[in-house]
Design a protein around this motif. Structure first.
Motif, PDB file in Angstrom:
ATOM      1  N   LEU A  76       0.834  -1.206   0.000  1.00  0.00           N
ATOM      2  CA  LEU A  76       0.000   0.000   0.000  1.00  0.00           C
ATOM      3  C   LEU A  76       0.869   1.257   0.000  1.00  0.00           C
ATOM      4  N   GLY A  77       1.916   1.255   0.816  1.00  0.00           N
ATOM      5  CA  GLY A  77       2.818   2.401   0.874  1.00  0.00           C
ATOM      6  C   GLY A  77       3.489   2.652  -0.459  1.00  0.00           C
ATOM      7  N   LEU A  78       3.931   1.575  -1.122  1.00  0.00           N
ATOM      8  CA  LEU A  78       4.572   1.712  -2.425  1.00  0.00           C
ATOM      9  C   LEU A  78       3.584   2.209  -3.470  1.00  0.00           C
ATOM     10  N   CYS A  79       2.363   1.703  -3.394  1.00  0.00           N
ATOM     11  CA  CYS A  79       1.318   2.118  -4.337  1.00  0.00           C
ATOM     12  C   CYS A  79       0.984   3.595  -4.159  1.00  0.00           C
ATOM     13  N   ILE A  80       0.793   4.022  -2.917  1.00  0.00           N
ATOM     14  CA  ILE A  80       0.435   5.413  -2.641  1.00  0.00           C
ATOM     15  C   ILE A  80       1.588   6.359  -2.994  1.00  0.00           C
ATOM     16  N   SER A  81       2.831   5.879  -2.881  1.00  0.00           N
ATOM     17  CA  SER A  81       3.994   6.713  -3.204  1.00  0.00           C
ATOM     18  C   SER A  81       4.095   7.010  -4.693  1.00  0.00           C
ATOM     19  N   THR A  82       3.721   6.056  -5.527  1.00  0.00           N
ATOM     20  CA  THR A  82       3.836   6.248  -6.982  1.00  0.00           C
ATOM     21  C   THR A  82       2.570   6.784  -7.632  1.00  0.00           C
ATOM     22  N   MET A  83       1.432   6.567  -6.977  1.00  0.00           N
ATOM     23  CA  MET A  83       0.142   6.868  -7.608  1.00  0.00           C
ATOM     24  C   MET A  83      -0.039   8.347  -7.976  1.00  0.00           C
ATOM     25  N   PRO A  84       0.270   9.328  -7.121  1.00  0.00           N
ATOM     26  CA  PRO A  84      -0.031  10.734  -7.468  1.00  0.00           C
ATOM     27  C   PRO A  84       0.608  11.193  -8.771  1.00  0.00           C
ATOM     28  N   THR A  85       1.901  10.923  -8.947  1.00  0.00           N
ATOM     29  CA  THR A  85       2.564  11.411 -10.156  1.00  0.00           C
ATOM     30  C   THR A  85       2.171  10.592 -11.381  1.00  0.00           C
ATOM     31  N   MET A  86       1.984   9.277 -11.216  1.00  0.00           N
ATOM     32  CA  MET A  86       1.606   8.460 -12.368  1.00  0.00           C
ATOM     33  C   MET A  86       0.234   8.850 -12.892  1.00  0.00           C
ATOM     34  N   LEU A  87      -0.737   9.012 -11.995  1.00  0.00           N
ATOM     35  CA  LEU A  87      -2.068   9.431 -12.435  1.00  0.00           C
ATOM     36  C   LEU A  87      -2.039  10.858 -12.970  1.00  0.00           C
ATOM     37  N   GLY A  88      -1.185  11.700 -12.372  1.00  0.00           N
ATOM     38  CA  GLY A  88      -1.056  13.070 -12.869  1.00  0.00           C
ATOM     39  C   GLY A  88      -0.548  13.112 -14.295  1.00  0.00           C
ATOM     40  N   VAL A  89       0.440  12.260 -14.604  1.00  0.00           N
ATOM     41  CA  VAL A  89       0.994  12.225 -15.959  1.00  0.00           C
ATOM     42  C   VAL A  89      -0.026  11.675 -16.944  1.00  0.00           C
ATOM     43  N   TYR A  90      -0.659  10.562 -16.594  1.00  0.00           N
ATOM     44  CA  TYR A  90      -1.535   9.880 -17.550  1.00  0.00           C
ATOM     45  C   TYR A  90      -2.916  10.523 -17.668  1.00  0.00           C
ATOM     46  N   TRP A  91      -3.424  11.069 -16.572  1.00  0.00           N
ATOM     47  CA  TRP A  91      -4.768  11.659 -16.597  1.00  0.00           C
ATOM     48  C   TRP A  91      -4.763  13.123 -17.025  1.00  0.00           C
ATOM     49  N   PHE A  92      -3.839  13.890 -16.455  1.00  0.00           N
ATOM     50  CA  PHE A  92      -3.889  15.347 -16.618  1.00  0.00           C
ATOM     51  C   PHE A  92      -2.693  15.908 -17.390  1.00  0.00           C
ATOM     52  N   ASP A  93      -1.803  15.016 -17.862  1.00  0.00           N
ATOM     53  CA  ASP A  93      -0.603  15.453 -18.573  1.00  0.00           C
ATOM     54  C   ASP A  93       0.207  16.434 -17.725  1.00  0.00           C
ATOM     55  N   SER A  94       0.185  16.230 -16.402  1.00  0.00           N
ATOM     56  CA  SER A  94       0.944  17.066 -15.472  1.00  0.00           C
ATOM     57  C   SER A  94       2.304  16.416 -15.246  1.00  0.00           C
ATOM     58  N   ARG A  95       3.306  16.927 -15.935  1.00  0.00           N
ATOM     59  CA  ARG A  95       4.597  16.238 -15.986  1.00  0.00           C
ATOM     60  C   ARG A  95       5.661  16.840 -15.067  1.00  0.00           C
ATOM     61  N   PHE A 107      12.472   8.839  -1.880  1.00  0.00           N
ATOM     62  CA  PHE A 107      12.764   8.322  -0.543  1.00  0.00           C
ATOM     63  C   PHE A 107      11.720   7.291  -0.125  1.00  0.00           C
ATOM     64  N   PHE A 108      10.441   7.623  -0.300  1.00  0.00           N
ATOM     65  CA  PHE A 108       9.387   6.700   0.123  1.00  0.00           C
ATOM     66  C   PHE A 108       9.331   5.462  -0.767  1.00  0.00           C
ATOM     67  N   ILE A 109       9.528   5.642  -2.081  1.00  0.00           N
ATOM     68  CA  ILE A 109       9.498   4.493  -2.982  1.00  0.00           C
ATOM     69  C   ILE A 109      10.589   3.494  -2.613  1.00  0.00           C
ATOM     70  N   HIS A 110      11.821   3.980  -2.470  1.00  0.00           N
ATOM     71  CA  HIS A 110      12.929   3.081  -2.162  1.00  0.00           C
ATOM     72  C   HIS A 110      12.802   2.497  -0.758  1.00  0.00           C
ATOM     73  N   THR A 111      12.304   3.284   0.185  1.00  0.00           N
ATOM     74  CA  THR A 111      12.126   2.764   1.549  1.00  0.00           C
ATOM     75  C   THR A 111      11.152   1.597   1.558  1.00  0.00           C
TER      76      THR A 111
END
Length: 279
Positions: A76-95, A107-111
């Motif tokens: 869950l921690g790994l999912c929540i760490s990557t989700m904001p930017t991935m959805l931002g890129v794919y949904w809103f083209d926020s790069r 830091f959170f992804i690697h931890t």
């Protein structure tokens, strides 16, 4: 390098990174957005369901399921760490992502990656004890021991990754600022620095050898001991029953380590591929 040169580099050092979707397929991000959202939703729902079922079912309050809870939490921690930017890129083209936000995300992804790796080792130890010493299983793994193992795994993940933000923060980024993923990784950002990164490389290599290497060896040793025990079982039915308890754990190991090693190899040997175009 003179102080004037360092000062000039600090003036042009990028304070933002640019994230991308699938390399070479950025124009098709909208097609990936919905399946990616469904995948994240299923991941969140699945892990939360695991935690809920184990919590309410007293018969599942066993070491194996406690470790499964830890694995679900780290996932869950790994999912929540990557989700904001991935959805931002794919949904809103926020790069674009600010430097500090990128460092925090890596830091959170690697931890959570190293925590998950440690939990898989603990689960291998659990299966080894359960199959080799079934009558002493609960006495060898009481709840207090499980709590201590969880604390050690969590502490190791934090301690191993703690220097990473400082090692990245000290680097100037005065050339390309386009990352290779839709989230931030240490090895990805490090390649964009216009300064000596030998400290980062050596530290990353040390972490991989001492932590990942040790984890893999520990899992292999555990399964060698399991196989020796299983092969000594007289009946075929009992042998298969013992091995069936390890199938889920082996699947989790493959799902976790194969992408992790693949990503590491891609960043290490990917310099031979043509560079990504800037956005």
């Amino acid at each position: 390098m003179s102080s004037i040169t360092r000062f000039n580099e600090s003036l042009v050092s990028h304070q933002t990174f640019v994230l991308i979707g699938i390399p070479g397929m950025q124009e098709k991000n909208s097609w990936v957005a919905f399946p990616l959202f469904v995948l994240y939703a299923l991941t969140l729902l699945g892990n939360i369901t695991i935690l809920y079922v184990i919590k309410i079912d007293q018969s599942l309050h066993e070491p194996m399921y406690f470790f499964l809870c830890m694995l679900a939490c780290s996932d869950l921690g790994l999912c929540i760490s990557t989700m904001p930017t991935m959805l931002g890129v794919y949904w809103f083209d926020s790069r674009e992502i600010p430097l500090n936000a990128c460092i925090s995300q890596m830091f959170f992804i690697h931890t959570f990656q190293w925590i998950e790796s440690g939990i898989l080792v603990a689960m291998a130890l659990d299966r080894s004890i359960a199959i080799r010493h079934p009558l002493r299983y609960r006495s060898l793994l009481p709840n207090s021991a499980i709590v201590k193992i969880g604390i050690v795994v969590f502490s190791r993940g934090l301690c191993v990754i703690f220097p990473i933000p400082f090692l990245i923060k000290r680097l100037p980024f005065c050339q390309s600022n386009v990352l290779s993923h839709s989230y931030c990784l240490h090895q990805d950002a490090m390649k964009l620095a216009c300064a000596d990164t030998r400290v980062n490389v050596l530290y990353g290599l040390t972490v991989v050898i001492s932590s990942l290497g040790l984890d893999v060896v520990s899992i292999l040793v555990s399964y060698i001991l399991i196989l020796r025990t299983v092969l000594s079982i007289a009946t075929r039915k009992a042998c298969l029953k013992a091995l069936n308890t390890c199938v889920a754990h082996i699947s989790a190991i493959l799902i976790f380590y194969i992408p992790m090693i693949g990503t590491s190899m891609a960043h290490r040997f990917g310099r031979t591929f043509p560079p990504l175009s800037t956005c």
